[in-house]
Enzyme design. Structure first.
Site, PDB file in Angstrom:
ATOM      1  N   VAL A  25       0.874  -1.175   0.000  1.00  0.00           N
ATOM      2  CA  VAL A  25       0.000   0.000   0.000  1.00  0.00           C
ATOM      3  C   VAL A  25       0.912   1.227   0.000  1.00  0.00           C
ATOM      4  CG1 VAL A  25      -1.724   1.286   1.317  1.00  0.00           C
ATOM      5  CG2 VAL A  25      -1.841  -1.210   1.210  1.00  0.00           C
ATOM      6  N   ASP A  26       0.830   2.032  -1.057  1.00  0.00           N
ATOM      7  CA  ASP A  26       1.750   3.163  -1.226  1.00  0.00           C
ATOM      8  C   ASP A  26       0.962   4.439  -1.499  1.00  0.00           C
ATOM      9  OD1 ASP A  26       3.764   4.946  -1.810  1.00  0.00           O
ATOM     10  OD2 ASP A  26       4.745   3.674  -3.299  1.00  0.00           O
ATOM     11  N   THR A  27       0.657   5.185  -0.447  1.00  0.00           N
ATOM     12  CA  THR A  27      -0.118   6.416  -0.605  1.00  0.00           C
ATOM     13  C   THR A  27       0.676   7.506  -1.308  1.00  0.00           C
ATOM     14  OG1 THR A  27       0.537   7.205   1.580  1.00  0.00           O
ATOM     15  CG2 THR A  27      -1.529   5.959   1.435  1.00  0.00           C
TER      16      THR A  27
END
Length: 156
Positions: A25-27
């Site tokens: 998960v890479d915001t």
């Protein structure tokens, strides 16, 4: 799906066109990226018109030729047209995270730091329920005033 920030990276699974992928998960990523070595050979890809910034120098950058159907970690319906390049793991960017309804929250503590330390030492895991199977209540019990003026809860 939920993940508390820790030394472990927030990784979750997604199903794209019926195939399961695991990704970080890479915001900070605008778009989702699939590792080249995980991209199915029979799925069409094309040279990307734009490069990828922020992951170093990627010499081979492709993009899916098609918009693909995707199911998020909790079966959220979404679509994605991912980039494809040589990276060690897949990245789920904001293009998917927004469709999945992802949130970043920093909740205010319900209890004092001292009581939190005591609970943690007793085995409490934030976000989990109390009890042997961690399936008990997850929120504090609220006191209710007894309006009948008798018994427990009657204000003096």
């Amino acid at each position: 799906w939920a993940s508390q920030v820790s030394e472990n990276r927030p990784v979750c699974k997604a199903i794209i066109q019926g195939k399961q992928f695991e990704g970080l998960v890479d915001t900070g990523a605008d778009v989702s990226i699939i590792a080249l070595n995980q991209w199915p050979k029979n799925w069409p890809k094309q040279k990307a018109v734009t490069g990828l910034v922020g992951i170093g120098t990627a010499s081979e950058v492709y993009q899916s030729m098609e918009i693909l159907h995707c199911l998020g970690p909790d079966n959220q319906e979404s679509t994605v047209q991912p980039m494809i390049t040589s990276i060690p793991l897949n990245l789920w960017g904001r293009d998917l995270l927004q469709q999945w309804g992802a949130e970043i929250t920093m909740p205010a503590p319900l209890y004092s730091p001292t009581s939190q330390k005591i609970m943690t030492k007793m085995g409490y895991i934030p976000g989990k329920g109390l009890g042997k199977n961690e399936d008990g209540i997850k929120v504090p019990v609220e006191a209710k005033i007894n309006q009948e003026r008798e018994g427990i809860g009657y204000p003096f």
